[in-house]
Write a protein that holds these residues in place. Structure first.
Motif, PDB file in Angstrom:
ATOM      1  N   ILE A 271     -17.011 -21.564  10.896  1.00 12.02           N
ATOM      2  CA  ILE A 271     -18.292 -21.892  11.540  1.00 12.02           C
ATOM      3  C   ILE A 271     -18.824 -23.239  11.072  1.00 12.02           C
ATOM      4  N   GLN A 272     -18.657 -23.515   9.779  1.00 11.49           N
ATOM      5  CA  GLN A 272     -19.165 -24.744   9.164  1.00 11.49           C
ATOM      6  C   GLN A 272     -20.647 -24.950   9.492  1.00 11.49           C
ATOM      7  N   PRO A 273     -21.491 -24.006   9.058  1.00 11.50           N
ATOM      8  CA  PRO A 273     -22.923 -24.108   9.365  1.00 11.50           C
ATOM      9  C   PRO A 273     -23.583 -25.240   8.594  1.00 11.50           C
ATOM     10  N   SER A 274     -24.720 -25.685   9.094  1.00 11.85           N
ATOM     11  CA  SER A 274     -25.470 -26.722   8.383  1.00 11.85           C
ATOM     12  C   SER A 274     -25.987 -26.155   7.067  1.00 11.85           C
ATOM     13  N   GLU A 275     -26.458 -27.034   6.219  1.00 10.61           N
ATOM     14  CA  GLU A 275     -26.909 -26.607   4.893  1.00 10.61           C
ATOM     15  C   GLU A 275     -28.043 -25.595   4.987  1.00 10.61           C
ATOM     16  N   ARG A 276     -28.947 -25.769   5.943  1.00 10.53           N
ATOM     17  CA  ARG A 276     -30.082 -24.861   6.075  1.00 10.53           C
ATOM     18  C   ARG A 276     -29.670 -23.472   6.547  1.00 10.53           C
ATOM     19  N   LEU A 277     -28.486 -23.377   7.210  1.00  8.99           N
ATOM     20  CA  LEU A 277     -27.993 -22.086   7.685  1.00  8.99           C
ATOM     21  C   LEU A 277     -26.996 -21.442   6.731  1.00  8.99           C
ATOM     22  N   SER A 278     -26.451 -22.225   5.826  1.00  2.47           N
ATOM     23  CA  SER A 278     -25.380 -21.713   4.964  1.00  2.47           C
ATOM     24  C   SER A 278     -25.856 -20.601   4.042  1.00  2.47           C
ATOM     25  N   VAL A 279     -27.175 -20.512   3.809  1.00  2.00           N
ATOM     26  CA  VAL A 279     -27.691 -19.432   2.968  1.00  2.00           C
ATOM     27  C   VAL A 279     -27.413 -18.066   3.587  1.00  2.00           C
ATOM     28  N   LEU A 280     -27.162 -18.014   4.903  1.00  2.00           N
ATOM     29  CA  LEU A 280     -26.910 -16.749   5.601  1.00  2.00           C
ATOM     30  C   LEU A 280     -25.433 -16.386   5.662  1.00  2.00           C
ATOM     31  N   CYS A 281     -24.576 -17.172   5.013  1.00  2.00           N
ATOM     32  CA  CYS A 281     -23.151 -16.847   5.009  1.00  2.00           C
ATOM     33  C   CYS A 281     -22.902 -15.565   4.223  1.00  2.00           C
ATOM     34  N   PRO A 282     -22.072 -14.660   4.732  1.00  2.52           N
ATOM     35  CA  PRO A 282     -21.756 -13.429   3.990  1.00  2.52           C
ATOM     36  C   PRO A 282     -20.928 -13.765   2.752  1.00  2.52           C
ATOM     37  N   ASN A 283     -21.126 -12.979   1.712  1.00  2.00           N
ATOM     38  CA  ASN A 283     -20.447 -13.273   0.444  1.00  2.00           C
ATOM     39  C   ASN A 283     -19.416 -12.221   0.073  1.00  2.00           C
ATOM     40  N   MET A 284     -18.823 -11.579   1.077  1.00  6.81           N
ATOM     41  CA  MET A 284     -17.769 -10.606   0.808  1.00  6.81           C
ATOM     42  C   MET A 284     -16.719 -10.689   1.916  1.00  6.81           C
ATOM     43  N   PRO A 285     -15.471 -10.323   1.608  1.00  6.55           N
ATOM     44  CA  PRO A 285     -14.400 -10.384   2.619  1.00  6.55           C
ATOM     45  C   PRO A 285     -14.712  -9.494   3.819  1.00  6.55           C
ATOM     46  N   VAL A 286     -14.180  -9.874   4.973  1.00  2.00           N
ATOM     47  CA  VAL A 286     -14.449  -9.140   6.213  1.00  2.00           C
ATOM     48  C   VAL A 286     -14.100  -7.665   6.083  1.00  2.00           C
ATOM     49  N   GLU A 287     -12.958  -7.375   5.484  1.00  2.00           N
ATOM     50  CA  GLU A 287     -12.503  -5.988   5.418  1.00  2.00           C
ATOM     51  C   GLU A 287     -13.381  -5.124   4.510  1.00  2.00           C
ATOM     52  N   GLN A 288     -14.224  -5.734   3.688  1.00  2.00           N
ATOM     53  CA  GLN A 288     -15.084  -4.973   2.790  1.00  2.00           C
ATOM     54  C   GLN A 288     -16.527  -4.884   3.286  1.00  2.00           C
ATOM     55  N   ARG A 289     -16.811  -5.509   4.392  1.00  2.00           N
ATOM     56  CA  ARG A 289     -18.198  -5.571   4.855  1.00  2.00           C
ATOM     57  C   ARG A 289     -18.641  -4.250   5.490  1.00  2.00           C
ATOM     58  N   PRO A 290     -19.867  -3.829   5.190  1.00  2.00           N
ATOM     59  CA  PRO A 290     -20.394  -2.601   5.814  1.00  2.00           C
ATOM     60  C   PRO A 290     -20.760  -2.839   7.271  1.00  2.00           C
ATOM     61  N   TYR A 291     -21.124  -1.751   7.934  1.00  2.00           N
ATOM     62  CA  TYR A 291     -21.470  -1.811   9.346  1.00  2.00           C
ATOM     63  C   TYR A 291     -22.699  -2.705   9.545  1.00  2.00           C
ATOM     64  N   PRO A 292     -22.781  -3.437  10.674  1.00  2.00           N
ATOM     65  CA  PRO A 292     -23.841  -4.443  10.864  1.00  2.00           C
ATOM     66  C   PRO A 292     -25.263  -4.031  10.493  1.00  2.00           C
ATOM     67  N   PRO A 293     -25.760  -2.832  10.862  1.00  2.00           N
ATOM     68  CA  PRO A 293     -27.154  -2.523  10.533  1.00  2.00           C
ATOM     69  C   PRO A 293     -27.489  -2.617   9.047  1.00  2.00           C
ATOM     70  N   HIS A 294     -26.501  -2.373   8.188  1.00  2.00           N
ATOM     71  CA  HIS A 294     -26.768  -2.426   6.751  1.00  2.00           C
ATOM     72  C   HIS A 294     -27.184  -3.828   6.303  1.00  2.00           C
ATOM     73  N   TRP A 295     -26.756  -4.846   7.044  1.00  3.97           N
ATOM     74  CA  TRP A 295     -27.077  -6.213   6.665  1.00  3.97           C
ATOM     75  C   TRP A 295     -28.544  -6.542   6.940  1.00  3.97           C
ATOM     76  N   LEU A 296     -29.237  -5.686   7.630  1.00  2.00           N
ATOM     77  CA  LEU A 296     -30.647  -5.928   7.916  1.00  2.00           C
ATOM     78  C   LEU A 296     -31.560  -5.438   6.797  1.00  2.00           C
ATOM     79  N   TRP A 297     -31.109  -4.435   6.050  1.00  2.00           N
ATOM     80  CA  TRP A 297     -32.023  -3.765   5.115  1.00  2.00           C
ATOM     81  C   TRP A 297     -31.548  -3.743   3.671  1.00  2.00           C
ATOM     82  N   GLU A 298     -30.248  -3.788   3.420  1.00  3.97           N
ATOM     83  CA  GLU A 298     -29.736  -3.570   2.071  1.00  3.97           C
ATOM     84  C   GLU A 298     -29.952  -4.782   1.165  1.00  3.97           C
TER      85      GLU A 298
END
Length: 447
Positions: free
Chosen positions: A229-256
């Protein structure tokens, strides 16, 4: 008796709802959502519109969650009768029309949502009632009432918003004239505009929610790769910090707590940045985005709604669920006393046993919808396309915008029943629904 089959079918359906009232008083509560709806001072919601909160506020003086659930049970039963009446009007025999509304009467998930302090049952009724009314007879009056109901559905759940435009497109394509079209849009805009104005006054932004960007961002967490994606610096804070195969289901990213979204200050700023990141991710990884959507839709092929050992809020409980101290006061203030869901046997046990088999499997529902849409085109049952396409939109849109959830499919059930009945029916739409072309009227006058 002309409607004997419906009466016979209604009795056990009423019995199922009576089991819910007796077995799980005063109501089923859903995590934090129910308590947000029950707040003493309704306010425009951040992650969801507060139309349901306004309904609960109207019922608050009774101090009865049982009243809320009984009303929701009765609304769905009344909807089944309305769909039945339309199908009879279109030529189906009593047993056939009754058969087609049995999923609405007997689906265990429908009973569950009716007994839950959540917006879903009311949303189902608003959407299906609006489309039933418009299909019954198109006129400025019915279009206005239908538009108002769809507008109310839009402030109950935002997924209802496209249905207003879809219905307007139906009226336009079918050439019903400008008066029903204008009546639909104006009436639909009234609750939407009033709610957005309320949000403007309370939060300074003319909108229904402040979370559309957040939900779309959570959708991209299924695949987002910031190296691509190569996001801008202001957006890079939203980059996920875990491998794809370990990521929980999308709704968890809203609250956890692990979610980088929670590190962004300010509700409006967070929603804006999340939306920008999501759009950048989708543009950079369109194949992965569609792959995530297809994977979610693949759950429609699952025969079981929920496995026996699956942890899910979508089951009738076997034991009382204590209410957290942080929200107990909200529920007890509304109820005027203890509000925790009680489990009363044997009624609760009978309903739990029914839940294991009393539902329409999603593969059959999907097959029925696909077959109905094809048959409607072949038989030129154009009025069946409105509920059919609306059902398709309700099923397909959540995986594109957020994620798949079992309860997001339920609003499609009455629409699929309606579309199937209109396709099979032998009757024709009410005479005078659609104005005759001018040259036909002149020909009749000459004759």
């Amino acid at each position: 008796m002309a409607h004997r089959a419906l009466v016979i079918a209604m009795l056990p359906a009423v019995g199922l709802r009576l089991l819910a009232v007796l077995g799980f008083p005063p109501a089923l509560l859903f995590y934090g959502d129910s308590f947000a709806f029950l707040a003493e001072e309704p306010a425009p919601g951040t992650s969801r519109p507060s139309g349901y909160s306004l309904l609960l506020a109207l019922l608050r003086p009774a101090h009865s969650l049982t009243l809320v659930t009984v009303l929701q049970h009765l609304l769905v039963l009344a909807l089944a009768v309305a769909v039945y009446a339309l199908l009879r009007r279109r030529g189906l025999p009593g047993w056939g029309a009754t058969l087609l509304v049995t999923p609405l009467l007997y689906d265990e998930f429908m009973v569950l949502l009716e007994h839950m302090i959540m917006a879903d049952a009311v949303f189902v009724v608003l959407v299906a009632a609006a489309i039933t009314l418009i299909v019954w007879r198109v006129s400025p009056t019915t279009a206005a009432v239908g538009g108002l109901l769809l507008g109310l559905a839009g402030i109950t759940r935002t997924v209802g918003l496209p249905l207003l435009l879809l219905t307007a497109a139906y009226l336009l394509i079918r050439r019903y004239g400008w008066r029903p079209l204008v009546a639909l849009l104006v009436a639909g805009a009234i609750p939407l505009g009033a709610y957005a104005t309320w949000t403007k006054v309370e939060k300074g932004k003319f909108a229904l929610t402040e979370a559309d960007g957040n939900f779309l961002w959570s959708r991209t967490m299924s695949f987002a790769d910031c190296a691509v994606i190569q996001p801008s610096e202001r957006l890079s804070v939203l980059c996920p910090n875990m491998p794809v195969e370990q990521r929980p289901y999308p709704p968890h990213w809203l609250w956890e707590d692990f979610s980088p979204l929670l590190k962004v200050p300010g509700t409006a700023n967070r929603n804006q940045l999340a939306g920008e990141f999501a759009r950048a991710a989708i543009l950079a990884q369109p194949v992965e985005y569609l792959g995530a959507v297809v994977t979610d839709l693949g759950q429609l092929l699952r025969w079981e709604r929920t496995a026996a050992d699956e942890k899910t809020p979508y089951k009738f409980p076997a034991a009382e669920r204590p209410i957290s101290e942080s929200v107990r006061g909200v529920a007890e203030s509304y109820e005027g006393g203890p509000a925790a869901t009680r489990v009363v046997e044997p009624f609760a046990g009978w309903l739990r046993a029914y839940q294991r088999f009393g539902y329409v499997p999603f593969p059959l529902l999907s097959l029925a919808l696909a077959g109905t849409l094809v048959a409607a085109l072949v038989r030129r049952r154009w009025d069946a396309l409105l509920p059919g396409v609306a059902a398709l939109a309700l099923i397909v849109s959540p995986p594109f915008l957020a994620a798949f959830d079992v309860r997001y499919v339920i609003p499609a059930i009455p629409l699929v029943c309606l579309a199937a009945g209109l396709t099979l029916g032998t009757g024709t739409p009410f005479r005078g629904e659609r104005p005759q072309p001018r040259h036909r009227r002149e020909a009749v006058e000459v004759a």
